[in-house]
Design a protein around this motif. Structure first.
Motif, mmCIF file in Angstrom:
data_model
loop_
_atom_site.group_PDB
_atom_site.id
_atom_site.type_symbol
_atom_site.label_atom_id
_atom_site.label_comp_id
_atom_site.label_asym_id
_atom_site.label_seq_id
_atom_site.Cartn_x
_atom_site.Cartn_y
_atom_site.Cartn_z
ATOM 1 N N GLU A 1 64.009 45.951 8.044
ATOM 2 C CA GLU A 1 64.377 44.788 8.554
ATOM 3 C C GLU A 1 64.846 45.403 9.502
ATOM 4 O O GLU A 1 64.946 45.207 11.125
ATOM 5 C CB GLU A 1 65.175 43.514 8.337
ATOM 6 N N ALA A 2 65.325 46.855 9.603
ATOM 7 C CA ALA A 2 66.106 47.568 10.360
ATOM 8 C C ALA A 2 64.677 48.597 11.268
ATOM 9 O O ALA A 2 65.009 48.315 12.659
ATOM 10 C CB ALA A 2 66.463 49.200 9.517
ATOM 11 N N LEU A 3 63.139 48.051 10.636
ATOM 12 C CA LEU A 3 62.593 48.828 11.268
ATOM 13 C C LEU A 3 62.089 47.969 12.591
ATOM 14 O O LEU A 3 61.634 47.889 14.167
ATOM 15 C CB LEU A 3 61.624 48.986 10.724
ATOM 16 N N ARG A 4 61.882 46.384 12.283
ATOM 17 C CA ARG A 4 61.778 45.390 12.918
ATOM 18 C C ARG A 4 61.970 45.563 14.111
ATOM 19 O O ARG A 4 62.061 45.529 15.462
ATOM 20 C CB ARG A 4 61.559 44.249 11.887
ATOM 21 N N LYS A 5 63.937 45.551 14.039
ATOM 22 C CA LYS A 5 64.721 45.562 15.249
ATOM 23 C C LYS A 5 64.365 46.163 16.041
ATOM 24 O O LYS A 5 64.962 45.957 16.845
ATOM 25 C CB LYS A 5 65.918 45.164 14.542
ATOM 26 N N ARG A 6 64.882 47.815 15.549
ATOM 27 C CA ARG A 6 64.057 48.639 16.508
ATOM 28 C C ARG A 6 62.983 48.362 17.214
ATOM 29 O O ARG A 6 62.639 48.152 18.353
ATOM 30 C CB ARG A 6 64.246 49.474 15.953
ATOM 31 N N ALA A 7 61.679 48.206 16.738
ATOM 32 C CA ALA A 7 60.785 47.883 17.446
ATOM 33 C C ALA A 7 60.427 46.333 17.793
ATOM 34 O O ALA A 7 59.719 46.066 19.581
ATOM 35 C CB ALA A 7 59.606 47.351 16.416
ATOM 36 N N GLU A 8 60.931 45.234 18.163
ATOM 37 C CA GLU A 8 61.591 44.329 18.697
ATOM 38 C C GLU A 8 62.356 44.696 20.397
ATOM 39 O O GLU A 8 62.289 43.525 21.129
ATOM 40 C CB GLU A 8 62.729 42.773 18.231
ATOM 41 N N LEU A 9 63.553 44.915 20.049
ATOM 42 C CA LEU A 9 64.102 45.724 21.727
ATOM 43 C C LEU A 9 62.913 45.736 22.938
ATOM 44 O O LEU A 9 62.964 44.866 23.683
ATOM 45 C CB LEU A 9 64.678 46.150 21.396
ATOM 46 N N ILE B 1 57.101 40.992 14.206
ATOM 47 C CA ILE B 1 58.279 41.183 15.029
ATOM 48 C C ILE B 1 58.914 40.272 16.063
ATOM 49 O O ILE B 1 60.462 40.617 15.987
ATOM 50 C CB ILE B 1 58.228 43.002 15.774
ATOM 51 N N VAL B 2 58.274 39.253 16.338
ATOM 52 C CA VAL B 2 58.644 38.396 17.335
ATOM 53 C C VAL B 2 59.198 37.425 17.376
ATOM 54 O O VAL B 2 59.883 36.704 17.669
ATOM 55 C CB VAL B 2 58.142 38.591 18.800
ATOM 56 N N ASN B 3 58.735 36.963 15.963
ATOM 57 C CA ASN B 3 58.855 35.646 14.659
ATOM 58 C C ASN B 3 59.279 35.880 13.837
ATOM 59 O O ASN B 3 58.155 35.642 12.930
ATOM 60 C CB ASN B 3 58.217 34.397 15.424
#
Ligand code: 13P
Ligand code: SF4
Length: 314
Positions: free
Chosen positions: A296-304, A74-76
Protein backbone atom coordinates in the motif's frame (compact mmCIF):
# COMPACT_ATOMS: atom_id res chain seq x y z
CA UNK A 1 -6.14 -24.86 -19.01
CA UNK A 2 -9.52 -26.42 -19.90
CA UNK A 3 -9.50 -28.57 -23.10
CA UNK A 4 -11.86 -27.22 -25.76
CA UNK A 5 -14.94 -29.35 -26.51
CA UNK A 6 -16.26 -29.37 -30.05
CA UNK A 7 -18.51 -26.38 -30.68
CA UNK A 8 -17.22 -24.65 -27.53
CA UNK A 9 -17.52 -20.91 -28.00
CA UNK A 10 -14.61 -19.36 -26.14
CA UNK A 11 -15.79 -15.78 -26.64
CA UNK A 12 -19.24 -16.66 -25.27
CA UNK A 13 -17.63 -18.33 -22.25
CA UNK A 14 -15.52 -15.22 -21.60
CA UNK A 15 -18.66 -13.06 -21.71
CA UNK A 16 -20.52 -15.46 -19.39
CA UNK A 17 -17.68 -15.42 -16.85
CA UNK A 18 -17.38 -11.66 -17.15
CA UNK A 19 -21.03 -11.27 -16.15
CA UNK A 20 -20.73 -13.81 -13.33
CA UNK A 21 -17.68 -11.99 -11.92
CA UNK A 22 -19.15 -8.51 -12.45
CA UNK A 23 -15.95 -7.74 -14.35
CA UNK A 24 -14.95 -5.16 -16.94
CA UNK A 25 -12.55 -6.12 -19.74
CA UNK A 26 -10.17 -3.31 -20.67
CA UNK A 27 -7.98 -3.95 -23.72
CA UNK A 28 -5.14 -2.01 -25.27
CA UNK A 29 -5.18 -1.31 -29.02
CA UNK A 30 -2.31 -3.81 -29.50
CA UNK A 31 -4.24 -6.82 -28.21
CA UNK A 32 -5.12 -9.66 -30.58
CA UNK A 33 -8.41 -9.17 -32.47
CA UNK A 34 -10.29 -11.88 -30.49
CA UNK A 35 -9.58 -10.01 -27.25
CA UNK A 36 -10.44 -6.59 -28.67
CA UNK A 37 -13.76 -8.06 -29.83
CA UNK A 38 -14.87 -9.17 -26.34
CA UNK A 39 -13.58 -6.08 -24.51
CA UNK A 40 -15.82 -3.43 -22.94
CA UNK A 41 -13.33 -0.76 -23.89
CA UNK A 42 -10.37 -0.73 -26.28
CA UNK A 43 -8.01 2.23 -26.19
CA UNK A 44 -4.64 3.80 -25.46
CA UNK A 45 -2.87 4.05 -22.11
CA UNK A 46 -4.58 7.31 -21.19
CA UNK A 47 -8.13 6.20 -22.01
CA UNK A 48 -7.55 2.91 -20.22
CA UNK A 49 -6.31 4.70 -17.08
CA UNK A 50 -9.47 6.83 -16.98
CA UNK A 51 -11.69 3.77 -17.50
CA UNK A 52 -9.88 1.83 -14.78
CA UNK A 53 -10.31 4.69 -12.32
CA UNK A 54 -13.98 5.24 -13.09
CA UNK A 55 -15.33 1.68 -13.24
CA UNK A 56 -17.71 0.34 -10.61
CA UNK A 57 -17.20 -3.30 -11.67
CA UNK A 58 -15.76 -5.61 -8.97
CA UNK A 59 -13.02 -6.99 -11.21
CA UNK A 60 -10.84 -5.29 -13.82
CA UNK A 61 -9.42 -7.73 -16.35
CA UNK A 62 -6.60 -5.82 -17.97
CA UNK A 63 -5.68 -7.09 -21.40
CA UNK A 64 -2.48 -5.19 -21.98
CA UNK A 65 0.95 -5.29 -20.38
CA UNK A 66 1.99 -5.36 -16.73
CA UNK A 67 2.56 -1.62 -16.19
CA UNK A 68 -0.96 -0.93 -17.51
CA UNK A 69 -2.63 -3.41 -15.13
CA UNK A 70 -0.47 -2.08 -12.30
CA UNK A 71 -1.65 1.46 -13.10
CA UNK A 72 -5.27 0.24 -12.92
CA UNK A 73 -4.60 -1.18 -9.42
CA UNK A 74 -2.89 2.05 -8.34
CA UNK A 75 -5.83 4.24 -9.36
CA UNK A 76 -8.58 1.86 -8.20
CA UNK A 77 -7.14 -0.22 -5.34
CA UNK A 78 -10.45 -1.61 -4.06
CA UNK A 79 -10.86 -3.66 -7.26
CA UNK A 80 -9.45 -7.06 -8.04
CA UNK A 81 -7.16 -6.42 -11.04
CA UNK A 82 -6.11 -9.38 -13.15
CA UNK A 83 -3.75 -9.65 -16.10
CA UNK A 84 -4.15 -12.80 -18.29
CA UNK A 85 -0.36 -13.31 -18.51
CA UNK A 86 1.89 -11.90 -15.78
CA UNK A 87 4.89 -12.13 -18.13
CA UNK A 88 3.42 -9.44 -20.38
CA UNK A 89 6.20 -6.92 -19.70
CA UNK A 90 7.54 -3.98 -21.71
CA UNK A 91 11.05 -3.19 -22.96
CA UNK A 92 10.67 0.45 -21.93
CA UNK A 93 9.71 -0.46 -18.40
CA UNK A 94 12.62 -2.92 -18.21
CA UNK A 95 15.07 -0.24 -19.36
CA UNK A 96 14.49 1.81 -16.23
CA UNK A 97 14.55 -0.19 -12.97
CA UNK A 98 13.45 1.88 -9.95
CA UNK A 99 16.81 1.24 -8.20
CA UNK A 100 18.74 2.69 -11.17
CA UNK A 101 16.52 5.78 -11.29
CA UNK A 102 16.86 6.28 -7.54
CA UNK A 103 20.66 6.02 -7.76
CA UNK A 104 20.75 8.43 -10.72
CA UNK A 105 18.63 10.98 -8.83
CA UNK A 106 20.92 10.71 -5.79
CA UNK A 107 24.04 11.14 -7.95
CA UNK A 108 22.52 14.22 -9.62
CA UNK A 109 20.82 15.74 -6.57
CA UNK A 110 22.35 19.14 -7.51
CA UNK A 111 20.04 19.20 -10.59
CA UNK A 112 16.90 19.08 -8.43
CA UNK A 113 15.14 17.25 -11.23
CA UNK A 114 11.43 17.45 -11.94
CA UNK A 115 10.86 13.85 -13.05
CA UNK A 116 8.33 13.20 -15.81
CA UNK A 117 7.75 9.48 -16.29
CA UNK A 118 6.11 8.00 -19.35
CA UNK A 119 3.42 5.64 -18.06
CA UNK A 120 5.41 2.70 -19.55
CA UNK A 121 7.29 2.15 -16.28
CA UNK A 122 6.93 0.24 -13.02
CA UNK A 123 5.08 1.40 -9.89
CA UNK A 124 8.51 1.88 -8.29
CA UNK A 125 9.52 4.38 -11.00
CA UNK A 126 6.15 6.13 -10.80
CA UNK A 127 6.66 6.50 -7.04
CA UNK A 128 9.94 8.38 -7.71
CA UNK A 129 8.33 10.73 -10.25
CA UNK A 130 6.64 14.11 -10.03
CA UNK A 131 4.14 13.47 -12.78
CA UNK A 132 3.24 10.74 -15.28
CA UNK A 133 2.45 11.22 -18.95
CA UNK A 134 1.27 9.07 -21.84
CA UNK A 135 1.92 9.52 -25.55
CA UNK A 136 -1.52 11.17 -25.71
CA UNK A 137 -0.76 14.00 -23.26
CA UNK A 138 3.07 14.20 -23.05
CA UNK A 139 3.23 17.56 -24.86
CA UNK A 140 0.66 19.08 -22.53
CA UNK A 141 2.32 17.67 -19.40
CA UNK A 142 5.75 19.02 -20.40
CA UNK A 143 4.28 22.44 -21.24
CA UNK A 144 2.86 22.52 -17.70
CA UNK A 145 6.13 21.59 -15.98
CA UNK A 146 7.64 24.26 -13.69
CA UNK A 147 9.73 26.66 -15.79
CA UNK A 148 12.48 26.94 -13.17
CA UNK A 149 13.22 23.19 -12.84
CA UNK A 150 15.48 20.85 -14.82
CA UNK A 151 13.39 18.06 -16.33
CA UNK A 152 14.40 14.42 -16.39
CA UNK A 153 12.20 12.46 -18.82
CA UNK A 154 12.11 8.66 -18.34
CA UNK A 155 12.27 6.05 -19.83
CA UNK A 156 11.64 6.63 -23.58
CA UNK A 157 14.27 8.71 -25.34
CA UNK A 158 12.28 8.85 -28.60
CA UNK A 159 9.05 10.09 -27.05
CA UNK A 160 11.14 12.52 -24.98
CA UNK A 161 12.96 13.85 -28.06
CA UNK A 162 9.65 14.26 -29.93
CA UNK A 163 8.18 16.25 -27.00
CA UNK A 164 11.29 18.46 -26.94
CA UNK A 165 10.77 19.17 -30.67
CA UNK A 166 7.09 20.02 -30.09
CA UNK A 167 7.53 22.19 -26.97
CA UNK A 168 11.03 23.65 -27.34
CA UNK A 169 11.63 22.63 -23.71
CA UNK A 170 15.03 21.11 -23.02
CA UNK A 171 14.98 17.88 -21.02
CA UNK A 172 17.50 15.25 -19.97
CA UNK A 173 16.43 11.90 -21.41
CA UNK A 174 16.72 8.39 -20.00
CA UNK A 175 18.13 6.11 -22.71
CA UNK A 176 15.24 3.61 -22.99
CA UNK A 177 13.55 2.52 -26.22
CA UNK A 178 10.55 0.46 -27.27
CA UNK A 179 12.11 -2.52 -29.02
CA UNK A 180 9.11 -2.71 -31.43
CA UNK A 181 9.00 0.90 -32.60
CA UNK A 182 12.75 1.22 -33.17
CA UNK A 183 12.49 -1.67 -35.67
CA UNK A 184 10.84 0.67 -38.21
CA UNK A 185 13.55 2.32 -40.31
CA UNK A 186 13.78 5.14 -42.78
CA UNK A 187 14.33 2.55 -45.56
CA UNK A 188 11.38 0.34 -44.60
CA UNK A 189 8.97 3.29 -44.48
CA UNK A 190 10.33 4.88 -47.66
CA UNK A 191 9.85 1.63 -49.57
CA UNK A 192 6.19 1.21 -48.51
CA UNK A 193 5.54 4.87 -49.30
CA UNK A 194 6.76 4.30 -52.85
CA UNK A 195 4.06 1.63 -53.21
CA UNK A 196 1.31 3.82 -51.69
CA UNK A 197 2.29 7.42 -52.46
CA UNK A 198 -1.16 8.85 -51.62
CA UNK A 199 -1.33 7.25 -48.19
CA UNK A 200 -0.34 9.47 -45.23
CA UNK A 201 2.20 7.91 -42.86
CA UNK A 202 0.87 7.80 -39.29
CA UNK A 203 3.56 6.97 -36.71
CA UNK A 204 3.76 6.52 -32.96
CA UNK A 205 6.15 8.90 -31.13
CA UNK A 206 8.15 5.91 -29.83
CA UNK A 207 9.59 5.67 -33.38
CA UNK A 208 13.06 7.06 -34.11
CA UNK A 209 13.69 10.60 -35.32
CA UNK A 210 14.42 9.34 -38.87
CA UNK A 211 11.01 7.65 -39.06
CA UNK A 212 9.14 10.52 -37.39
CA UNK A 213 10.61 12.85 -40.03
CA UNK A 214 8.85 10.82 -42.74
CA UNK A 215 5.50 10.83 -40.95
CA UNK A 216 2.53 13.01 -41.87
CA UNK A 217 1.16 12.56 -38.36
CA UNK A 218 2.84 11.48 -35.11
CA UNK A 219 0.44 10.61 -32.30
CA UNK A 220 -0.80 8.16 -29.67
CA UNK A 221 -2.75 5.09 -30.74
CA UNK A 222 -6.10 6.64 -29.77
CA UNK A 223 -5.37 9.79 -31.75
CA UNK A 224 -4.57 7.61 -34.78
CA UNK A 225 -8.24 6.58 -34.89
CA UNK A 226 -9.38 10.21 -34.83
CA UNK A 227 -6.79 11.32 -37.41
CA UNK A 228 -7.68 8.55 -39.88
CA UNK A 229 -11.42 9.07 -39.43
CA UNK A 230 -11.22 12.83 -40.02
CA UNK A 231 -8.62 12.80 -42.82
CA UNK A 232 -9.78 13.02 -46.43
CA UNK A 233 -7.30 10.32 -47.40
CA UNK A 234 -8.61 6.85 -48.17
CA UNK A 235 -5.61 4.77 -47.20
CA UNK A 236 -2.98 5.11 -44.47
CA UNK A 237 0.40 3.59 -43.60
CA UNK A 238 0.23 2.74 -39.90
CA UNK A 239 3.64 2.76 -38.22
CA UNK A 240 3.02 1.09 -34.90
CA UNK A 241 2.28 -2.35 -33.45
CA UNK A 242 0.11 -4.65 -35.59
CA UNK A 243 -2.90 -4.83 -33.22
CA UNK A 244 -3.75 -1.23 -34.13
CA UNK A 245 -4.82 -2.34 -37.59
CA UNK A 246 -7.75 -4.37 -36.22
CA UNK A 247 -9.14 -1.41 -34.27
CA UNK A 248 -8.79 0.90 -37.30
CA UNK A 249 -10.30 -1.57 -39.79
CA UNK A 250 -13.20 -2.32 -37.46
CA UNK A 251 -14.07 1.29 -36.68
CA UNK A 252 -13.33 2.80 -40.10
CA UNK A 253 -14.29 -0.03 -42.49
CA UNK A 254 -14.49 2.17 -45.59
CA UNK A 255 -10.78 3.09 -45.50
CA UNK A 256 -7.64 1.02 -46.10
CA UNK A 257 -4.90 0.54 -43.49
CA UNK A 258 -1.46 -0.68 -44.53
CA UNK A 259 0.95 -2.05 -41.94
CA UNK A 260 4.20 -0.12 -41.71
CA UNK A 261 6.91 -2.76 -42.35
CA UNK A 262 10.25 -3.12 -40.62
CA UNK A 263 13.42 -4.29 -42.37
CA UNK A 264 12.69 -7.81 -41.10
CA UNK A 265 8.91 -8.29 -41.32
CA UNK A 266 5.76 -6.98 -43.01
CA UNK A 267 4.32 -5.70 -39.75
CA UNK A 268 5.51 -5.43 -36.16
CA UNK A 269 4.20 -7.47 -33.20
CA UNK A 270 4.96 -6.68 -29.55
CA UNK A 271 5.85 -10.04 -28.03
CA UNK A 272 4.66 -8.80 -24.63
CA UNK A 273 1.25 -7.58 -25.81
CA UNK A 274 0.78 -10.83 -27.71
CA UNK A 275 1.30 -12.96 -24.58
CA UNK A 276 -2.39 -12.48 -23.74
CA UNK A 277 -4.74 -14.86 -25.56
CA UNK A 278 -8.48 -15.47 -25.42
CA UNK A 279 -7.81 -18.78 -23.58
CA UNK A 280 -5.71 -17.04 -20.95
CA UNK A 281 -8.38 -14.35 -20.61
CA UNK A 282 -11.01 -17.06 -20.01
CA UNK A 283 -8.77 -18.79 -17.42
CA UNK A 284 -8.01 -15.48 -15.68
CA UNK A 285 -11.72 -14.77 -15.30
CA UNK A 286 -12.43 -18.32 -14.12
CA UNK A 287 -9.64 -18.29 -11.51
CA UNK A 288 -9.42 -14.54 -10.73
CA UNK A 289 -5.71 -14.93 -11.26
CA UNK A 290 -2.97 -13.80 -11.96
CA UNK A 291 -3.82 -10.88 -9.69
CA UNK A 292 -1.90 -7.59 -9.46
CA UNK A 293 -0.93 -6.71 -5.90
CA UNK A 294 1.54 -4.25 -4.37
CA UNK A 295 2.39 -2.82 -0.96
CA UNK A 296 0.00 0.00 0.00
CA UNK A 297 2.84 2.44 0.76
CA UNK A 298 4.22 2.00 -2.77
CA UNK A 299 0.76 2.29 -4.31
CA UNK A 300 0.07 5.56 -2.53
CA UNK A 301 3.39 7.10 -3.64
CA UNK A 302 2.78 5.98 -7.23
CA UNK A 303 -0.80 7.27 -7.21
CA UNK A 304 -0.05 10.96 -6.69
CA UNK A 305 1.85 11.56 -9.98
CA UNK A 306 -0.85 9.64 -11.88
CA UNK A 307 -3.63 11.72 -10.32
CA UNK A 308 -1.70 14.90 -11.27
CA UNK A 309 -1.63 13.65 -14.85
CA UNK A 310 -5.32 12.69 -14.95
CA UNK A 311 -6.33 16.08 -13.56
CA UNK A 312 -4.31 17.89 -16.23
CA UNK A 313 -5.75 15.67 -19.00
CA UNK A 314 -9.49 16.17 -18.46
P1 13P B 1 -0.43 4.40 -26.47
O1 13P B 1 -0.73 4.97 -25.11
O2 13P B 1 -0.25 5.44 -27.54
O3 13P B 1 -1.46 3.38 -26.85
O4 13P B 1 0.97 3.66 -26.39
C1 13P B 1 1.21 2.57 -25.55
C2 13P B 1 2.35 1.76 -25.96
O5 13P B 1 2.76 0.83 -25.28
C3 13P B 1 3.00 2.08 -27.22
O6 13P B 1 3.97 1.16 -27.51
FE1 SF4 C 1 6.32 -1.74 -24.42
FE2 SF4 C 1 6.89 -1.31 -26.96
FE3 SF4 C 1 5.34 -3.36 -26.32
FE4 SF4 C 1 4.42 -0.80 -26.10
S1 SF4 C 1 4.97 -1.91 -27.97
S2 SF4 C 1 4.20 -2.45 -24.59
S3 SF4 C 1 6.31 0.24 -25.46
S4 SF4 C 1 7.52 -3.10 -25.74
Amino acid sequence: MVALKEGYDLAAEVLRLKKQRNAIILAHNYQVPEIQDVADYVGDSLGLSFKARETDADVIVFCGVHFMAETAKIVNPAKTVILPDLDAGCSLSESCPAESLEEFLQQHADKNYYVIAYINCSAGVKALSDIICTSGNAVQIVKNAPADRNILFVPDQNLGAWVMEKTGRKMDLWRGVCYVHVEFTRNSIESIREQYPAAPVVAHPECTFAVRLLADEVCSTEKMVKYCRESRAESFIIVTESGMLHRLRKEIPDKTFIAGPTDRCACADCRFMKKNTLEKLRDALANLSPEIRMPEALRKRAELPIIRMLELSR
